[in-house]
Design a protein around this motif. Structure first.
Motif, PDB file in Angstrom:
ATOM      1  N   TYR A   1     -25.062  -6.037 -14.300  1.00 55.09           N
ATOM      2  CA  TYR A   1     -25.685  -5.924 -15.621  1.00 55.09           C
ATOM      3  C   TYR A   1     -24.799  -5.183 -16.612  1.00 55.09           C
ATOM      4  CZ  TYR A   1     -29.852  -7.715 -13.369  1.00 55.09           C
ATOM      5  OH  TYR A   1     -30.734  -8.523 -12.696  1.00 55.09           O
TER       6      TYR A   1
ATOM      7  N   ASP B   1     -34.015  -4.079 -11.564  1.00 47.47           N
ATOM      8  CA  ASP B   1     -33.203  -5.266 -11.858  1.00 47.47           C
ATOM      9  C   ASP B   1     -34.085  -6.507 -12.018  1.00 47.47           C
ATOM     10  OD1 ASP B   1     -33.548  -4.710  -9.065  1.00 47.47           O
ATOM     11  OD2 ASP B   1     -32.126  -6.280  -8.555  1.00 47.47           O
TER      12      ASP B   1
ATOM     13  N   SER C   1     -34.640  -8.681 -15.804  1.00 44.36           N
ATOM     14  CA  SER C   1     -34.344 -10.115 -15.861  1.00 44.36           C
ATOM     15  C   SER C   1     -35.360 -10.887 -16.694  1.00 44.36           C
ATOM     16  CB  SER C   1     -34.334 -10.697 -14.437  1.00 44.36           C
ATOM     17  OG  SER C   1     -33.418 -10.017 -13.615  1.00 44.36           O
TER      18      SER C   1
END
Length: 560
Positions: free
Chosen positions: A504, A447, A451
């Motif tokens: 997401y 994650d 980003s």
């Protein structure tokens, strides 16, 4: 002033002609006033202009395109912050030995040192992380210097080059007769060296007489497209093979010479170890993980890499494919290459593989929630087909995948390489899917990694490039978190590494892609299949256990 009766051509059009001569099919770019004449030239030459949202993405995509195709990639960015934004992508290509050209804008020569818009010393900045960096000083030299930069990309081990082109040099027009435009295939020599014949014979003799040989097939096996030669060698001489970097997939899973989990055991017990296309860097413990009693052979495209950080018994500089082919030929017919006597050694290693697998098996099949990362990467491995290009972009989650995910074909594994750059995933997907639209692309993101360049998911939607994306989401930069906890205590493990709980899957849907959330491990496989069937860029947001760490993370091997 040029004679009006002569054909004239601009610097940007000369650049495009040179790109065409090199076989460049597309450039990756983020627009800027300094560089738009290159776009105009690309339109005339039939070169696709792919516009992204961040220059780092453009540079990573050029790197990825080179890895997939074997041809150099090209990114074009504007001056100043456009070029500095691309530095990370160039640096990553430099450490990964990936041939690409970055073209950067620059203020006009007539305004040199006057403080023009976005003026920076780009060449000085790029020199340490490229094989070649220069300014184009004259419009008539534009195509010539582009070809020069490409030529340098392939000097020794491949790597990136950089050219800056001042705005007035790029926009100016010169008589076409005064500009040198190198022709396809006429300005680069073959770089394929088969190595010193005497050293080839010596290596063949070492392998024929070895009782416990092992070989590591690194990225240069794929770079040189030496897959068939590597397979011929290990099968002819019955040698266990380990693969890393882009060398993964050289042998398919299940091949009797394909080994993965017993590498440390093999390198501690082998009598002859051959390292192909991999430096003795942190991934190799700077060479200290090899038995001090073993005969060590290193094969590499770059003379400077051979014997660096660790003494070797034999070094061969050359093209991995040609060298391995020559060794196999030199060993052929010599008491069946010693192959029959190595059955016990392969059985010994296979037993070590099984022991390591059984140790992980409970987590690979775990039904726990939050989901254990081993279960996630095991599901991904089961999901891959022979046509799936796998891309890993992350820290801890990708460290898990490196032990489990096995690409089924050569050239079907992509990771950043030794620079350890986060954020390569989306641009690698962009490059891979455009270069090989016939292939399925599967990308695993941490994650935190997603980003960094995730907004270019929209670029994938805009260009209609479907792929299966998975985010292993633990709301943390877990590889760093573990080290902090170990060094400073649990009360300080969350400083500077904790992220928000981002959905997401919703992000993907917002941008026009496909998204799903997964909390139950039983839902991973069905979600992946639905993403495949959607025909869209996708993100499957999988909530993984934040307190589960990969063995490599716990050993902190990246820092040793």
């Amino acid at each position: 002033m040029p004679d009006d009766t002569q054909d004239v051509i601009s610097g940007g059009h000369l650049v495009a002609k040179a790109l065409k001569a090199e076989g460049v099919e597309r450039i990756y770019t983020l627009c800027g006033g300094h560089i738009i004449d290159i776009y105009d030239g690309c339109v005339d030459e039939g070169i696709e202009v792919i516009d992204v949202r961040h220059e780092q993405v453009a540079a990573h995509a050029a790197d990825g395109y080179a890895r997939i195709t074997g041809k150099p990639g090209c990114a074009v960015v504007t001056a100043g912050p456009g070029t500095t934004d691309a530095v990370t992508g160039v640096a990553n290509a430099f450490r990964a030995e990936s041939p690409m050209l970055l073209i950067g804008g620059q203020g006009a020569l007539t305004q040199h040192k006057m403080g023009s818009l976005q003026d920076l010393p780009h060449v000085d900045m790029m020199n340490p992380i490229t094989k070649f960096a220069a300014t184009v000083p004259d419009t008539a030299r534009a195509a010539d210097m582009v070809s020069m930069a490409f030529r340098e990309c392939f000097h020794g081990a491949p790597g990136p080059s950089f050219l800056e082109i001042p705005r007035d040099v790029l926009d100016a027009k010169v008589p076409a007769s005064k500009a040198r435009v190198p022709q396809t295939g006429a300005y680069r020599a073959s770089t394929r060296s088969a190595g010193d014949p005497e050293a080839i014979e010596k290596l063949a003799d070492l392998l024929v007489h070895a009782e416990k040989p092992a070989i590591l097939l690194g990225s240069q096996v794929w770079t040189t497209r030496g897959t068939e030669s590597a397979i011929e060698l290990v099968r002819t001489l019955n040698i266990p093979a380990y693969m890393n970097g882009a060398g993964r997939g050289t042998l398919p899973p299940g091949d009797p010479h394909h080994f993965q989990l017993s590498r440390r055991y093999a390198f501690s017990n082998a009598d002859v170890i051959v390292i192909v296309g991999t430096p003795f860097d942190f991934r190799m413990g700077y060479g200290k993980r090899l038995s001090p009693d073993a005969t060590v052979v290193q094969i590499d495209l770059d003379y400077r890499t051979v014997g660096k950080n660790r003494d070797i018994d034999l070094g061969i500089v050359g093209d991995a494919g040609l060298v391995l082919k020559s060794v196999a030929e030199a060993a052929s017919g010599r008491i069946n290459g010693g192959a029959s006597k190595r059955k016990e050694w392969l059985d010994e290693l296979r037993a070590a593989e099984q022991t390591a697998l059984e140790k992980r098996l409970p987590n690979l099949k775990s039904d726990a929630s939050p989901i254990h990362p081993y279960r996630l990467v095991s599901e991904i491995n089961d999901f891959l087909t022979e046509d799936s290009i796998y891309i890993g972009d992350g820290g801890d989650i990708v460290t898990f995948s490196g032990q489990v995910v096995q690409p089924k074909s050569p050239g079907h594994w992509m990771d950043p390489g030794p620079l350890g750059t986060l954020g390569v995933g989306v641009p690698f997907v962009l490059a891979a899917k455009q270069a090989r639209p016939d292939k399925e692309v599967v990308a695993l993101f941490g994650d935190g990694a997603f980003s960094l360049t995730g907004w270019d998911f929209e670029t994938l939607v805009r260009y209609d490039l479907p792929f299966v994306g998975i985010v292993g989401n633990n709301s943390s930069m877990n590889q760093i978190r573990y080290g902090q906890a170990a060094k400073y205590g649990k009360d300080r493990e969350r400083i500077g590494n904790t992220l928000g709980d981002v959905h997401y899957d919703k992000f993907a849907r917002m941008l026009g892609g496909y998204g799903e959330e997964v909390r139950d491990p039983a839902d991973i496989g069905p979600a992946l299949r639905r993403a495949r069937e959607s025909g869209k860029p996708s993100l499957i947001n999988v909530w993984v256990d934040p307190d589960a760490y990969a063995p490599g993370t716990m050993n902190q091997t990246m820092y040793k």
